[in-house]
Scaffold this motif. Structure first.
Motif, PDB file in Angstrom:
ATOM      1  N   ARG A   1      14.038   2.035   3.981  1.00 53.45           N
ATOM      2  CA  ARG A   1      13.876   0.973   4.993  1.00 53.45           C
ATOM      3  C   ARG A   1      13.935   1.551   6.403  1.00 53.45           C
ATOM      4  N   GLN A   2      14.711   2.605   6.573  1.00 52.26           N
ATOM      5  CA  GLN A   2      14.829   3.246   7.887  1.00 52.26           C
ATOM      6  C   GLN A   2      13.651   4.166   8.186  1.00 52.26           C
ATOM      7  N   GLU A   3      13.259   4.954   7.186  1.00 53.49           N
ATOM      8  CA  GLU A   3      12.305   6.036   7.416  1.00 53.49           C
ATOM      9  C   GLU A   3      10.866   5.677   7.044  1.00 53.49           C
ATOM     10  N   SER A   4      10.684   4.953   5.930  1.00 54.71           N
ATOM     11  CA  SER A   4       9.335   4.640   5.431  1.00 54.71           C
ATOM     12  C   SER A   4       9.344   3.254   4.792  1.00 54.71           C
ATOM     13  N   PRO A   5       9.469   2.197   5.598  1.00 58.02           N
ATOM     14  CA  PRO A   5       9.618   0.852   5.027  1.00 58.02           C
ATOM     15  C   PRO A   5       8.418   0.396   4.205  1.00 58.02           C
ATOM     16  N   VAL A   6       7.247   0.895   4.512  1.00 56.43           N
ATOM     17  CA  VAL A   6       6.053   0.679   3.687  1.00 56.43           C
ATOM     18  C   VAL A   6       5.465   2.066   3.425  1.00 56.43           C
ATOM     19  N   ALA A   7       5.466   2.484   2.186  1.00 56.14           N
ATOM     20  CA  ALA A   7       5.050   3.852   1.868  1.00 56.14           C
ATOM     21  C   ALA A   7       4.239   3.866   0.581  1.00 56.14           C
ATOM     22  N   LEU A   8       3.339   4.834   0.506  1.00 47.62           N
ATOM     23  CA  LEU A   8       2.452   4.956  -0.640  1.00 47.62           C
ATOM     24  C   LEU A   8       3.136   5.739  -1.757  1.00 47.62           C
ATOM     25  N   VAL A   9       3.088   5.192  -2.958  1.00 46.50           N
ATOM     26  CA  VAL A   9       3.584   5.874  -4.153  1.00 46.50           C
ATOM     27  C   VAL A   9       2.361   6.373  -4.912  1.00 46.50           C
ATOM     28  N   LYS A  10       2.212   7.694  -4.952  1.00 40.46           N
ATOM     29  CA  LYS A  10       1.033   8.284  -5.591  1.00 40.46           C
ATOM     30  C   LYS A  10       1.461   9.036  -6.851  1.00 40.46           C
ATOM     31  N   PRO A  11       0.674   8.930  -7.916  1.00 42.92           N
ATOM     32  CA  PRO A  11       1.025   9.658  -9.141  1.00 42.92           C
ATOM     33  C   PRO A  11       0.795  11.154  -8.965  1.00 42.92           C
ATOM     34  N   GLU A  12       1.678  11.941  -9.579  1.00 44.27           N
ATOM     35  CA  GLU A  12       1.435  13.377  -9.661  1.00 44.27           C
ATOM     36  C   GLU A  12       0.502  13.632 -10.837  1.00 44.27           C
ATOM     37  N   ASP A  13       0.080  14.865 -11.007  1.00 45.46           N
ATOM     38  CA  ASP A  13      -0.779  15.207 -12.132  1.00 45.46           C
ATOM     39  C   ASP A  13      -0.094  14.822 -13.440  1.00 45.46           C
ATOM     40  N   GLY A  14      -0.813  14.099 -14.268  1.00 41.97           N
ATOM     41  CA  GLY A  14      -0.263  13.723 -15.574  1.00 41.97           C
ATOM     42  C   GLY A  14       0.453  12.395 -15.575  1.00 41.97           C
ATOM     43  N   GLU A  15       0.750  11.826 -14.398  1.00 41.65           N
ATOM     44  CA  GLU A  15       1.398  10.521 -14.348  1.00 41.65           C
ATOM     45  C   GLU A  15       0.336   9.425 -14.413  1.00 41.65           C
ATOM     46  N   LEU A  16       0.516   8.536 -15.365  1.00 42.98           N
ATOM     47  CA  LEU A  16      -0.546   7.591 -15.696  1.00 42.98           C
ATOM     48  C   LEU A  16      -0.311   6.225 -15.068  1.00 42.98           C
ATOM     49  N   PHE A  17      -0.336   6.185 -13.747  1.00 49.75           N
ATOM     50  CA  PHE A  17      -0.293   4.888 -13.081  1.00 49.75           C
ATOM     51  C   PHE A  17      -1.136   4.960 -11.820  1.00 49.75           C
ATOM     52  N   ASP A  18      -1.552   3.804 -11.352  1.00 54.47           N
ATOM     53  CA  ASP A  18      -2.359   3.743 -10.138  1.00 54.47           C
ATOM     54  C   ASP A  18      -1.461   3.769  -8.907  1.00 54.47           C
ATOM     55  N   PRO A  19      -1.948   4.306  -7.781  1.00 54.19           N
ATOM     56  CA  PRO A  19      -1.143   4.311  -6.560  1.00 54.19           C
ATOM     57  C   PRO A  19      -0.814   2.887  -6.110  1.00 54.19           C
ATOM     58  N   PHE A  20       0.306   2.756  -5.421  1.00 57.90           N
ATOM     59  CA  PHE A  20       0.663   1.447  -4.865  1.00 57.90           C
ATOM     60  C   PHE A  20       1.521   1.640  -3.620  1.00 57.90           C
ATOM     61  N   TRP A  21       1.545   0.604  -2.788  1.00 57.44           N
ATOM     62  CA  TRP A  21       2.398   0.592  -1.603  1.00 57.44           C
ATOM     63  C   TRP A  21       3.750  -0.017  -1.970  1.00 57.44           C
ATOM     64  N   LEU A  22       4.823   0.703  -1.657  1.00 58.25           N
ATOM     65  CA  LEU A  22       6.177   0.183  -1.843  1.00 58.25           C
ATOM     66  C   LEU A  22       6.627  -0.503  -0.555  1.00 58.25           C
ATOM     67  N   VAL A  23       6.999  -1.789  -0.654  1.00 57.68           N
ATOM     68  CA  VAL A  23       7.433  -2.578   0.504  1.00 57.68           C
ATOM     69  C   VAL A  23       8.917  -2.870   0.351  1.00 57.68           C
ATOM     70  N   THR A  24       9.733  -2.409   1.297  1.00 57.66           N
ATOM     71  CA  THR A  24      11.183  -2.441   1.113  1.00 57.66           C
ATOM     72  C   THR A  24      11.941  -3.330   2.091  1.00 57.66           C
ATOM     73  N   ARG A  25      11.363  -3.661   3.256  1.00 53.84           N
ATOM     74  CA  ARG A  25      12.109  -4.454   4.246  1.00 53.84           C
ATOM     75  C   ARG A  25      12.008  -5.950   3.944  1.00 53.84           C
ATOM     76  N   TYR A  26      13.082  -6.653   4.236  1.00 50.55           N
ATOM     77  CA  TYR A  26      13.148  -8.089   3.992  1.00 50.55           C
ATOM     78  C   TYR A  26      12.002  -8.835   4.668  1.00 50.55           C
ATOM     79  N   ASP A  27      11.784  -8.592   5.958  1.00 50.28           N
ATOM     80  CA  ASP A  27      10.765  -9.348   6.696  1.00 50.28           C
ATOM     81  C   ASP A  27       9.379  -9.144   6.110  1.00 50.28           C
TER      82      ASP A  27
END
Length: 430
Positions: free
Chosen positions: A35-61
């Protein structure tokens, strides 16, 4: 996708690791940093990780804004719960949809408000008041079992698990003898990431086998509720099962898959989440004997305890949304079609909204938590959950003089619906 803030791989793994949600304090530490450093940040799979990228939203507002803006942030077409690619592909092959269950949770307007209106009046306080005596009887019987256990018990197994299950099954119209089956299927659906809850040895399963287990639970649910719906069409009663079975939208009966999804969401979300909040409230009170004594003497404190327990526990830990257009969120440029995770655990522990958020504060006011969501998709059963918890704790406070922890509570291993899976307590009956 585009954006400057990309989570480091170890942090990204933690966000989607069900074991991290069982190690609560460590996870909250991570969200505090994000919440302090990257309140909205991209979660990207590494090689071999089987999920699609997504934005992580952490702040209340930000989470509140996205929850209320259902035109820009859609439930469809991507899954509304974090899913690996093999789960989405399996669902697509099995059902033709990216989601195994099509329910109120996954629909957008114009379908969602039409479906929600079918049962919304049933779950409003004026109608639920008719159920109060019956719910109080269920609470009394539940506390009878606790008292009969002696001086020590697992509160989850004996109280917070079976009590809301019995209440919602009575409302839905499921016979009491079928409740253990409903509990098992719910745990396979929601608690499938936890070997203790699913009872399936899932730690030895491949991801494909896990998906098949969940799909099997859905199929069993669908078969059960198809029979129940047929019974209620032939002989309607005053339960929710009859409302759903005989409902029409735009002059047409609900499609079979949508009807099954409606039953499943009421049957599962209607008890597992309340169970988690109830256990959370008891853990907080068992850790603070003085607070237990205070609320025994002053029942006006009880609504605050109920509300704080729901925030503090946050049973529904996230939902996903899909951007309908290019939009800015928390300083990041989100593109049309991007996937976003609304993390309610982080939002409900945001110090900009909640002073000293890790402290259980029964007097917290205001307490505008996001545990029930917000906007058009706010939890349909929120009034029922509050009523159930209030009645149960009134009964417990009448019957239990003192209570304390008798061991280490353990949280479920789950990224979606979470909470305590064991809560050993020692108590003295009044």
């Amino acid at each position: 996708m585009s954006g400057e803030a990309i989570l480091p791989p170890d942090v990204a793994r933690e966000v989607i690791d069900p074991h991290a949600y069982a190690e609560w304090n460590g996870l909250l530490d991570t969200f505090d940093r994000l919440r302090q450093e990257s309140p909205v940040a991209l979660v990207k799979p590494e090689d071999g990780e089987l999920f699609d990228p997504f934005w992580l939203v952490t702040r209340y507002d930000d989470v509140m804004r996205l929850s209320k803006d259902n035109k820009t942030f859609l439930n469809n077409p991507r899954p509304v719960v974090f899913s690996f690619r093999q789960a989405i592909e399996f669902s697509r092959q099995a059902t033709g949809s990216d989601m195994l269950v099509d329910s109120l949770v996954v629909f957008d307007a114009p379908i969602h408000p039409k479906y929600r209106r079918l049962t919304q009046d049933w779950f409003m306080p004026r109608n639920l008041a008719k159920m109060e005596a019956e719910i109080r009887n269920i609470a009394e019987a539940t506390v009878d079992r606790l008292v009969a256990a002696g001086s020590e018990a697992d509160f989850v197994k004996l109280v917070s698990g079976p009590y809301p299950l019995h209440v919602v099954m009575q409302i839905l119209g499921v016979p009491e003898e079928d409740e253990p089956r409903m509990q098992m299927l719910t745990q396979q659906l929601f608690g499938g990431q936890d070997a203790d809850l699913s009872g399936t040895g899932m730690e030895n399963m491949s991801p494909e086998q896990v998906v098949q287990l969940v799909a099997g639970a859905v199929k069993t649910f669908e078969g059960y509720f198809a029979e129940l719906a047929a019974q209620r069409r032939a002989n309607p009663t005053d339960d929710v099962a009859s409302v759903i079975a005989n409902a029409t939208v735009d002059g047409e009966p609900l499609p079979e898959r949508d009807m099954a999804g409606y039953y499943i969401i009421v049957a599962t979300a209607g008890h597992d989440t309340t169970s988690a909040s109830t256990a959370g409230a008891m853990m907080a009170l068992a850790q603070d004997p003085e607070q237990w004594a205070r609320v025994r003497a002053d029942r006006s404190l009880l609504p605050g305890i109920v509300e704080e327990a729901i925030r503090w526990t946050t049973p529904v830990q996230h939902f996903m949304r899909t951007a309908a257009e290019d939009v800015e969120v928390g300083g990041q440029q989100v593109k049309k079609g991007d996937w976003l995770m609304l993390n309610y655990v982080s939002a409900n522990h945001d110090p900009s909204q909640f002073d000293d958020p890790r402290r259980f504060d029964a007097a917290r006011s205001p307490n505008r938590h996001l545990a029930f969501g917000a906007g058009a998709h706010q939890c349909l059963g929120l009034h029922l959950a509050r009523m159930e918890m209030k009645i149960l704790f009134e009964t417990l406070l009448d019957r239990i003089e003192t209570i304390e922890l008798a061991g280490e509570p353990k949280r479920a291993t789950s990224t979606f619906v979470g909470g305590l899976k064991t809560l050993p307590v020692r108590f003295k009956a009044a």
